[in-house]
Design an enzyme around this catalytic site. Structure first.
Site, PDB file in Angstrom:
ATOM      1  N   HIS A 273       0.986  -1.315  -0.015  1.00  0.00           N
ATOM      2  CA  HIS A 273      -0.138   0.002   0.213  1.00  0.00           C
ATOM      3  C   HIS A 273       0.971   1.424   0.069  1.00  0.00           C
ATOM      4  CE1 HIS A 273       0.223  -0.723   4.399  1.00  0.00           C
ATOM      5  NE2 HIS A 273       0.602   0.506   4.394  1.00  0.00           N
ATOM      6  N   ASP A 303       0.215  -7.776   0.350  1.00  0.00           N
ATOM      7  CA  ASP A 303       0.725  -6.208   0.683  1.00  0.00           C
ATOM      8  C   ASP A 303       2.330  -6.045   0.722  1.00  0.00           C
ATOM      9  OD1 ASP A 303       0.626  -3.705   1.546  1.00  0.00           O
ATOM     10  OD2 ASP A 303      -0.191  -4.231   3.477  1.00  0.00           O
ATOM     11  N   GLY A 384       2.782   5.189   9.756  1.00  0.00           N
ATOM     12  CA  GLY A 384       4.388   5.539   9.411  1.00  0.00           C
ATOM     13  C   GLY A 384       5.244   4.343   9.549  1.00  0.00           C
ATOM     14  N   SER A 386       4.128   1.505   8.336  1.00  0.00           N
ATOM     15  CA  SER A 386       3.976   0.527   7.355  1.00  0.00           C
ATOM     16  C   SER A 386       5.127   0.091   6.637  1.00  0.00           C
ATOM     17  CB  SER A 386       3.021   1.000   6.456  1.00  0.00           C
ATOM     18  OG  SER A 386       1.835   0.840   6.905  1.00  0.00           O
ATOM     19  N   SER A 401       1.929  -4.288   7.813  1.00  0.00           N
ATOM     20  CA  SER A 401       0.715  -3.932   7.273  1.00  0.00           C
ATOM     21  C   SER A 401      -0.243  -3.061   7.634  1.00  0.00           C
ATOM     22  CB  SER A 401      -0.044  -5.371   6.580  1.00  0.00           C
ATOM     23  OG  SER A 401      -1.121  -4.747   5.778  1.00  0.00           O
TER      24      SER A 401
END
Length: 540
Positions: A273, A303, A384, A386, A401
């Site tokens: 993402h 992801d 942040g 991720s 994720s």
């Protein structure tokens, strides 16, 4: 028969009777199963794979009893339990096979695909565990209850989360509490530079890593090659972007996962993402420190994203920022196992630890963003983080994720398995020779290089401001050995971590802009910030 003959006959009879009693006991002791083996996570995974192949459709999952290092294998019969125990695992007879559990998960996907829900297979309870966040109410909750009720109490358990499932990409660059590059490269005045999770210092091959504007930071980041040369082996200070470093793309801030190579070219993995948020990524919010371009991005369903470094000659270290001025070398990838102890490094919250609690998890973030095959944990994370690294020792395990909660309240966090991402992108763990390479401690972009800690893009130059935000006010003069803004980086710095030899040309900590060519800096600004609170407790 005389008395002597009678006594001998009596003694013989007693001996025979005693043997009749002892022999069965001796045989019983020989039939006892061997004691369970004490195994590392890697060895347990290998043994579990072998046992799964033997059991076939009678397999019912497995997990690590990390307290004693035992592999616990779920089986459906006593006969299977005996064969499992004979090979050194603990056998547990359960009701649901893995085939049945996966069929139950499909029922949930087909009939209860509701935003704000997540489910995973928990081998410890031999059930599917469904978590509904605070948005699942009314008709949504009624649909979920109807579906799970039809599956039976022996198959599924439903829990509630006080949080809300969301992806953990951040929208504001400056909000990186763990040392995001927004503070490290542009706002060195407040925090003294890059703190726990890397920031621009660790994310670029020149920014002020873990010391930022403080005049000792650049020395640690890329100073004396002699002291920093061990960075690639763990425990040393990273000289370039590593796992957990902040990365910026458009209006998004994420974290670097793991450095990899693709056909010999340097690249890194992060969340898919994040890869969808922007095609190009930099080490600073302003975009003056470019890192790479997205080559592949997959989200939803899975992801992960692969970002290739723009500098084909870059040799970033295969390591993760530990948030205490040191790094953990990453040498391989590993499959997750329930019960595995793991750590996560991210640019917002630094390093936190916890345990894998579920596998093959599905999370519905809403708006059609449904991701399957994830690893569920009780490790906390926040926006942040991720894309950041989840690892166990020197093994890469997952990419952050999303989840619910935060590092104050705790919650569930889900990770993309690294092994799947590597297979899909044909990438390999490791992206260079570590410190001493082109971007290593003594390399072309080291402390004395054009992009070194004191260089044009370092904490004392460029956007950081040569005067008040540079080495003068934010450096050793004011923040070098003192405490950092606790809101920015989680607490006081340790002035003694990783001190460099000032004999290589220490700078005056009180002057404004730094000289990019003088090499090592004053060690006064010392170590990196405390990464903050420990792992968050699960709401479950």
């Amino acid at each position: 028969m005389n008395k002597r003959t009678g006594a001998i006959a009596g003694a013989a009879a007693v001996a025979i009777a005693g043997a009749a009693i002892l022999l069965p006991n001796a045989n019983a002791s020989q039939d006892q199963p061997a004691a369970p083996k004490t195994l590392s996570a890697h060895s347990a995974t290998q043994l579990a794979a072998s046992l799964k192949a033997d059991l076939g459709d009678q397999s019912a999952g497995w997990y690590l009893d990390s307290g004693n290092g035992h592999l616990v294998m779920n089986v459906l019969s006593k006969d299977d339990a005996a064969s499992v125990a004979a090979k050194g695992a603990v056998a547990k007879v359960v009701q649901n096979s893995m085939t049945a559990l996966k069929a139950g998960a499909k029922t949930l996907r087909d009939n209860a695909s509701i935003p704000g829900t997540a489910w995973s297979i928990d081998p410890k309870t031999n059930k599917i565990v469904v978590v509904a966040d605070r948005t699942v109410t009314g008709a949504k909750m009624a649909t979920l209850t109807k579906t799970t009720g039809g599956m039976g109490a022996g198959m599924v358990t439903v829990k509630r989360s006080q949080g809300e499932f969301k992806r953990y990409d951040g929208g504001e660059a400056g909000s990186a509490a763990g040392g995001g590059a927004g503070q490290a490269a542009g706002g060195a005045g407040d925090s003294g530079g890059a703190a726990a999770a890397g920031g621009a210092g660790n994310a670029a091959s020149g920014g002020a890593a873990n010391g930022g504007a403080g005049s000792g930071g650049g020395g640690q980041a890329a100073g004396g090659a002699g002291d920093a040369g061990g960075a690639g082996d763990g425990g040393g200070q990273a000289a370039g972007p590593v796992g957990g470093s902040a990365i910026f793309g458009g209006n998004a801030r994420c974290s670097l996962g793991f450095n990899v190579t693709v056909k010999g070219a340097p690249a890194f993995l992060t969340a898919g993402h994040c890869g969808n948020d922007s095609k190009t990524w930099t080490a600073d919010q302003g975009g003056s420190q470019p890192l790479g371009t997205v080559a592949d991005s997959k989200f939803p369903k899975t992801d992960f994203a692969l970002v290739k470094y723009d500098d084909a000659g870059a040799k970033p270290e295969s390591s993760v920022d530990l948030g205490n001025g040191s790094t953990q070398k990453i040498t391989k990838a590993a499959e997750a196992a329930v019960g595995m102890k793991v750590q996560r490094s991210g640019s917002t919250t630094g390093v936190h630890d916890g345990t894998v609690t579920g596998l093959d998890a599905t999370v519905n973030y809403g708006n059609g963003d449904i991701v399957n095959g994830l690893i569920q944990t009780d490790v906390c994370a926040e926006p942040g983080d991720s894309g950041g690294s989840m690892f166990s020792g020197d093994s890469a395990v997952g990419l952050t994720s999303g989840g619910s909660g935060d590092c104050t309240q705790g919650g569930e966090t889900f990770f993309q398995p690294v092994t799947d991402a590597l297979k899909a992108t044909k990438a390999e763990i490791g992206a260079g020779d570590g410190a001493g390479g082109n971007n290593g401690a003594g390399g072309a972009n080291g402390a004395g290089g054009a992009n070194g800690a004191g260089g044009a893009n370092g904490a004392g130059g460029g956007d950081a401001g040569a005067g008040n935000a540079g080495a003068g006010s934010a450096g050793a003069g004011s923040a070098g050995a003192g405490s950092q803004d606790p809101g920015a980086a989680g607490g006081a710095q340790d002035p003694g971590t990783g001190t460099e030899d000032p004999g290589a040309g220490a700078q005056d900590p009180g002057t404004g802009a730094q000289d990019p060519g003088t090499g090592a800096q004053d060690p006064g600004a010392g170590g990196s910030a405390d990464p903050g609170a420990g792992s968050g407790d699960s709401l479950n």
